[in-house]
Design an enzyme around this catalytic site. Sequence first.
Site, mmCIF file in Angstrom:
data_model
loop_
_atom_site.group_PDB
_atom_site.id
_atom_site.type_symbol
_atom_site.label_atom_id
_atom_site.label_comp_id
_atom_site.label_asym_id
_atom_site.label_seq_id
_atom_site.Cartn_x
_atom_site.Cartn_y
_atom_site.Cartn_z
ATOM 1 N N GLY A 138 0.833 -1.204 0.000
ATOM 2 C CA GLY A 138 0.000 0.000 0.000
ATOM 3 C C GLY A 138 0.861 1.244 0.000
ATOM 4 O O GLY A 138 1.970 1.248 -0.535
ATOM 5 N N GLU A 139 0.331 2.312 0.567
ATOM 6 C CA GLU A 139 1.024 3.608 0.668
ATOM 7 C C GLU A 139 1.190 4.315 -0.677
ATOM 8 O O GLU A 139 1.731 5.400 -0.728
ATOM 9 C CB GLU A 139 2.425 3.462 1.287
ATOM 10 C CG GLU A 139 2.491 2.820 2.635
ATOM 11 C CD GLU A 139 3.933 2.672 3.134
ATOM 12 O OE1 GLU A 139 4.871 3.149 2.454
ATOM 13 O OE2 GLU A 139 4.117 2.074 4.210
ATOM 14 N N GLY A 140 0.790 3.683 -1.778
ATOM 15 C CA GLY A 140 1.074 4.244 -3.093
ATOM 16 C C GLY A 140 2.392 3.768 -3.663
ATOM 17 O O GLY A 140 2.844 4.286 -4.692
#
Length: 338
Positions: A305-307
């Site tokens: 996640g987190e980009g």
Amino acid sequence: MNDQTPFALSGTSFPSADDLPQFDNDAAERARARQAQLTKPPGSLGRLEDLAVFMAGWKGTNRPAIDRAQALVFAGNHGVCAQGVNPFPQAVTGLMVDNFAAGGAAINQLATVAGATLGVVALDLDRPTGDITEGPAMTADECQDAMSRGAAAVDSEADILILGEMGIGNSTISAALAHAVFGGEASDWVGRGTGSDAEGMSLKSRVVAAAVTRHAGLDPAETLAALGGREQAAICGAVLEARRHRIPVILDGYICTAAISPLAAADPALLDHCLVAHKSAEPGHIRLCERLDKAPILDLGMALGEGTGAALALMVLRGALACHNGMATFEEAGIADG
């Protein structure tokens, strides 16, 4: 950034794709013509050629460039964690937001390498959404507020927007949204998340099934409010705001892709300007991409996640445009093309 609040969650709450900017087919065709003239066999750069044409159509020019890239990470907390669906406490969400601010997370490193300015928006972390097994996650007003905050975070001058998220418990929320929109069994959409074992995944499946049954029969916007989280609503708001400014979007993995499922349910064309960065290790993600008819750019076995996957995909997109804009044509190189 933008001050406008263009979204209202009542009745037909999401805008019609027909009222938003459309893909510029003329610019795309001119980009395809340029690709045919470059010093390479036709189609030999594969997906890179398609990405260059995609950018041309959304930027309205046959020679698109990325001079200004924005990365946004939205963070939220979820009441469904009361059901024991996550092995980590919700305090981790805030601690990770602090880590983002200190530059210590993976997305900080990858956004820097990809040439993207990173912004992190923490959405009322001290006030988790409602437990979706007992009632709606958000009221319509709360959902509208989160969408508006997502929209307001978008840089209207950006050439590309990459989206990420952080939120303990949001893999359960993602499974609920995907299950509500695309059907199947709850277990089809449930994965390990941040470390659930087989027993934990079984619990998540039961929780997702109960929540989706409880909130059945809702329209897409109501589904977002009932089952989503603030970060999911903010992602939807950012996606719609980017479309208003003809900004292509790169969605990260499973959480971001599931977040926009209600938009797909309302009108798949609302997502025409979106790319999916990578195939997440979460098992429901490839099924979700198939339902959305969007092929991930990368497959690296990631599920952070987190980009992070979106930042890596941005590098691929930059490579596609470097070839598209920088390569010589056969005429320029003095090479007969046949």
